[in-house]
Design an enzyme around this catalytic site. Sequence first.
Site: not given
Length: 385
Positions: A124, A129, A154, A280, A364
Amino acid sequence: MDPADLTDILTAVRKFVRDDVVPLEEQIDAEDAIPDHIIATCKEMGLYGFAIPEEYGGLGMSMVEEVQLAFELGWTTPALRSLFGTNNGIAGQVLITGGTEEQRRAWLPRLASGEVTAAFGLTEAEAGSDPSSLTTSARRDGSDWVLNGAKRYITNALVADVVMVFARTDPDAPGNRGISTFLVPAGTPGLSFGPRDHKMGQMGTWTSDVYLDDVRVPADHLVGGEEGLHNGFRIAAKCLSHGRTHIAALCVGMADRLVHESIEFARTRTQGGRPIAAYQLIQGLIADSVTDYRAGRALVLDVARRYDDGTDRISGPSVAKYFASEMVGRVADRAVQIHGGSGYMRGVPVERFYRDVRLFRIYEGTSQIQQVIIARDALGPAARG
């Protein structure tokens, strides 16, 4: 799963990704859509149900098997995986983890075949989290539940046939308690969606807001039935643990592609009469990215094994997601640097991947949330003062 079957699946997915999807990456990015024939092929290959148990029509992959599949899917745009990611992951796992047997049999076979697409309605505006401040509500009214609230960002909401909605069923319960999960089919009166979000990257993956205005669902749409009442946070935590391991593996697959692009460019781009691979400082960038990729791959496989044997399904997935999502960001940044000015141009894979991978540190569970989970697991009660 029989090792030979797994090898066949991984080989088929690798060929499909590299031969059919990679050539379409620029088109997908430009049009913000996955072509229909790619979606159809994903359904035919069983990708909509790789993590769904065989008894419900899926492939029934273990976590170790699933992360190897995600390594292959990570070679291309993450929009491909998002087509079926929620069916197998955070949305499908709601039913696998917390659903009644009737709910599993009613929905999982259709999720596995791709007949139905599911969305995971947790986030929301003020609850990302950390869902403790979740405000979407559900109140009992006779034999029904009535839901009100809004969800944000979503994935697949606009194409979903069902949304797994997390709502507060006990307004007096503190923090993460008093939350339940509901099956809300598309077309239910009062359920509506905002316009498609315009994102930095991950074009082809559609996200949008979800609005619930006196949405009425029958009591049997409460995930887990009466035993699932006020149990939504536990269900969400288990789903996210599974999802974090999968996302970590996807990040590793994308790092593999970025290393490949960096190496090929360094071998063929010349400066001062010789390939830049001979310098390098370029070698140092390549070495750091190869090391990051290999460390991430080893970590994810180890976490997946511990997930499967049940010894660590909390800290391990957070460790893997935290490291891999940060790692692929570093690899993408180096890849752009190796490409120089061309790495900043649209149409070059590393530029698109640079935009795509940024999201993995956010969804997530942000990197900061993973840090909290990891530290609290390591420190125990001392972490809470």
